[in-house]
Design an enzyme around this catalytic site. Structure first.
Site, short mmCIF file in Angstrom:
data_model
loop_
_atom_site.label_atom_id
_atom_site.label_comp_id
_atom_site.label_asym_id
_atom_site.label_seq_id
_atom_site.Cartn_x
_atom_site.Cartn_y
_atom_site.Cartn_z
N HIS A 192 0.72 -1.14 -0.15
CA HIS A 192 0.07 -0.04 -0.02
C HIS A 192 0.77 1.20 -0.11
CE1 HIS A 192 -3.27 2.70 1.14
NE2 HIS A 192 -4.15 1.62 0.74
N ASP A 239 -8.01 -5.36 0.05
CA ASP A 239 -8.20 -6.18 -1.25
C ASP A 239 -8.06 -7.92 -1.24
OD1 ASP A 239 -9.63 -4.40 -2.87
OD2 ASP A 239 -7.73 -3.75 -3.80
N1 ACO Z 1 4.16 -7.59 -3.97
C1 ACO Z 1 5.54 -7.66 -4.33
N2 ACO Z 1 6.10 -6.28 -3.90
C2 ACO Z 1 5.37 -5.34 -3.75
C3 ACO Z 1 4.16 -5.06 -3.60
C4 ACO Z 1 3.46 -6.54 -3.83
N3 ACO Z 1 2.14 -6.36 -3.89
N4 ACO Z 1 3.69 -3.98 -3.66
C5 ACO Z 1 5.10 -3.16 -3.55
N5 ACO Z 1 6.15 -4.19 -3.54
C6 ACO Z 1 7.37 -3.67 -3.66
C7 ACO Z 1 7.77 -2.92 -4.83
O1 ACO Z 1 8.12 -4.03 -5.87
C8 ACO Z 1 8.70 -2.27 -4.71
O2 ACO Z 1 10.03 -2.75 -4.53
P1 ACO Z 1 11.46 -2.32 -4.92
O3 ACO Z 1 11.29 -0.93 -3.94
O4 ACO Z 1 12.22 -3.45 -4.61
O5 ACO Z 1 11.29 -1.66 -6.23
C9 ACO Z 1 8.39 -1.60 -3.31
O6 ACO Z 1 7.74 -2.57 -2.81
C10 ACO Z 1 7.62 -0.30 -3.29
O7 ACO Z 1 6.52 -0.64 -4.34
P2 ACO Z 1 5.73 0.55 -5.36
O8 ACO Z 1 4.94 -0.26 -6.31
O9 ACO Z 1 6.79 1.72 -5.68
O10 ACO Z 1 4.73 1.17 -4.13
P3 ACO Z 1 3.65 2.34 -4.46
O11 ACO Z 1 3.20 2.83 -3.32
O12 ACO Z 1 3.73 2.84 -5.76
O13 ACO Z 1 2.48 1.07 -4.79
C11 ACO Z 1 0.59 -0.52 -4.66
C12 ACO Z 1 1.33 0.65 -4.02
C13 ACO Z 1 0.29 0.05 -5.91
C14 ACO Z 1 -0.63 -0.59 -3.89
C15 ACO Z 1 1.50 -1.58 -4.65
O14 ACO Z 1 1.90 -2.05 -3.52
C16 ACO Z 1 0.73 -2.74 -5.61
O15 ACO Z 1 1.06 -2.79 -6.84
N6 ACO Z 1 0.14 -3.88 -4.81
C17 ACO Z 1 -0.62 -5.03 -5.64
C18 ACO Z 1 -1.79 -4.36 -6.06
C19 ACO Z 1 -2.74 -4.27 -5.08
O16 ACO Z 1 -3.04 -4.84 -4.10
N7 ACO Z 1 -3.57 -3.02 -5.07
C20 ACO Z 1 -4.43 -2.71 -3.94
C21 ACO Z 1 -4.04 -1.67 -3.31
S1 ACO Z 1 -5.39 -1.30 -2.05
C22 ACO Z 1 -6.32 -0.11 -2.87
O17 ACO Z 1 -6.04 0.34 -3.67
C23 ACO Z 1 -7.80 -0.32 -2.55
#
Ligand code: ACO
Length: 469
Positions: free
Chosen positions: A344, A400
């Site tokens: 998140h 989710d």
């Molecule tokens: N699984 C594995 N690794 C993850 C995940 C995940 N679900 N989420 C983040 N990371 C990692 C990234 O790969 C990144 O790693 P790095 O620094 O080594 O490159 C680090 O954590 C930061 O991730 P970002 O994607 O830059 O974080 P951001 O804040 O931009 O994204 C998001 C947040 C979009 C929710 C992300 O965690 C994600 O894509 N999750 C999966 C989709 C999901 O479940 N979305 C629902 C969110 S809740 C909602 O919207 C209601």
């Protein structure tokens, strides 16, 4: 609340106790004070960390895992409140009295028929559309129910759709001439009683219209896409109960109704998330609230946002069994692929909504072999993720991750999970839009230009040879 749902209250209060035990009591002071513009803040890509406005609606403390609506913590709202009360709270800022709640519910019932919109929706190939696309279309059609916006252009379509299926014209229409078989809705009579803000599609009345209407449309879309006619609401059921009933055609049990109600409360608002921000950006141009909600729906459908709940179920089915979890996860991790339902932007701790939904998923699946299997796979995956990504990057389950398992246990198909999220979030989108409009300033960030300058305009015959920049 129904006697049979006392256990649900117990589960929520237990989750609250655990959350309190595991999180400190101090808020993040830098995000809980009035703003003196211009404000200094460290901004990351995707506007991470940017402060756009003040709000009294809700607060998300990401490091501690707190969620607060109008000063009330999310656990108490789920344990003691209903979705109707919570949406009133978000919109007005205080919990309704008995009389206020009765009046509010009456208003929601009045708006939930949405006959005209449903009739129009039936003119489109809903069975070929994804439910979120159909819902977005539906909010556009709802916009025409009471407003003058775009009316002239639209009327010809109404006439065409009605003429195509005259047998379905309901009693409220009157023939306006034998020759052309043109029918007219009782518009004149209704317009007199319509409040001014409904006509302009910007005020509170339009928000209540949407609150009820989006739920109605979700029920109708769920039926239409299977070739079934939409069904009427049951006046004995709550907002949540009617949502299940109109989608599935089955009267929910008191437990299902309560669990859906809790889930709607959990999803109702969540700070300046992508879909709320999208709604606010549209509203800040002084567009209208129907188009704002349409923008919210468009943003919510993406798999990085509300669309993740549908993907979680696909992912759990793909894993297949608890035993497969470690190998499946290692493969994803080595490829640096994202695991749906985890991570998140704001929470760097356990999402409080997942704290409630996880034990509810367990409770709801205990008697259903198929859903129970999905729940067990989910729990095993959660442990693997927390052990590794939780420790390294503070990645935990988000809202989710367990919501889909809860909905699946009620027999709701997975492509309706995100529309349910949208139904609930209308409360947050519209409340925040109304709040922002009181001190509106059009949203207009800037991008840093890193391209070249002073390029010479090439004649067309030379263009294939120029290097891309
Ligand atoms: N699984 C594995 N690794 C993850 C995940 C995940 N679900 N989420 C983040 N990371 C990692 C990234 O790969 C990144 O790693 P790095 O620094 O080594 O490159 C680090 O954590 C930061 O991730 P970002 O994607 O830059 O974080 P951001 O804040 O931009 O994204 C998001 C947040 C979009 C929710 C992300 O965690 C994600 O894509 N999750 C999966 C989709 C999901 O479940 N979305 C629902 C969110 S809740 C909602 O919207 C209601």
């Amino acid at each position: 609340m129904h006697e049979n749902t006392k256990e649900i209250t117990g589960i929520i209060l237990k989750a609250k106790e655990k959350a309190i035990k595991e999180t400190s009591r101090e808020p993040e002071p830098e995000l809980t004070k009035p703003i003196n513009w211009p404000v200094d803040c460290v901004v990351g890509p995707g506007l991470e960390g940017a402060i756009a406005c003040e709000t009294r609606i809700g607060y998300v403390n990401g490091s501690k895992g707190w969620l607060v609506y109008r000063g009330y913590n999310i656990f108490d709202l789920c344990a003691y409140g209903t979705y109707e009360e919570v949406s009133y709270l978000l919109m007005y800022g205080y919990l309704p009295s008995n009389t206020q709640l009765t009046r509010f519910k009456k208003k929601l019932i009045e708006y939930r028929t949405a006959h005209q919109t449903k009739r129009l929706l039936m003119g489109f190939p809903i069975e070929k559309m994804k439910p979120m696309g159909a819902l977005r279309l539906g909010t556009n059609l709802m916009r025409q129910e009471f407003t003058d916006v775009d009316r002239d252009k639209y009327l010809s379509n109404v006439a065409r759709i009605i003429a195509a299926d005259e047998d379905s014209i309901p009693m409220e229409t009157t023939p306006m001439g034998e020759e052309n078989a043109i029918y007219e809705f009782k518009r004149q009579q209704r317009e007199d009683s319509i409040k001014e803000d409904l006509k302009h599609a910007t005020g509170f009345e339009s928000c209540f219209h949407l609150l009820s209407g989006v739920a109605s449309l979700t029920g109708a879309i769920a039926r239409l896409r299977c070739g079934q006619m939409p069904i009427e609401h049951d006046p004995e059921l709550s907002f949540a109960g009617n949502l299940i009933y109109t989608m599935t055609g089955k009267k929910p049990t008191p437990v299902e109704e309560r669990v859906m109600d809790v889930s709607l409360i959990l999803h109702a608002d969540h700070g300046m998330n992508a879909s709320t921000f999208a709604s606010m950006v549209v509203a800040s141009t002084l567009s209208d609230v129907y188009l704002s909600v349409g923008a919210g729906i468009a943003a919510l459908q993406g798999p990085l946002h509300g669309g993740a709940n549908e993907r979680v179920i696909e992912m759990l089915k793909d894993i297949g069994s608890e035993e497969n979890v470690p190998a499946w996860f290692e493969k994803k991790r080595s490829k640096k692929e994202k695991i749906m339902g985890f991570g998140h932007r704001v929470y760097k701790s356990y999402d409080p909504r997942a704290r409630v939904l996880s034990p509810l998923a367990k409770y709801m699946t205990k008697e259903n072999k198929k859903s129970k299997k999905l729940y067990r796979i989910a729990r095993t995956l959660e442990k693997e993720v927390i052990k590794t990504l939780g420790a390294e990057k503070k990645i935990f389950p988000n809202v989710d991750f367990y919501s889909g398992i809860v909905y699946a246990s009620m027999g709701i198909p997975s492509d309706l999970f995100t529309p349910i999220f949208a139904v609930s979030r209308v409360a947050g989108w519209t409340s925040r839009v109304q709040e922002y409009l009181r001190k509106n300033r059009i949203f207009r960030p800037r991008a840093m230009y890193i391209g070249p300058f002073d390029k010479e305009f090439p004649p067309i015959e030379n263009r294939g040879r120029t290097k891309k920049s």
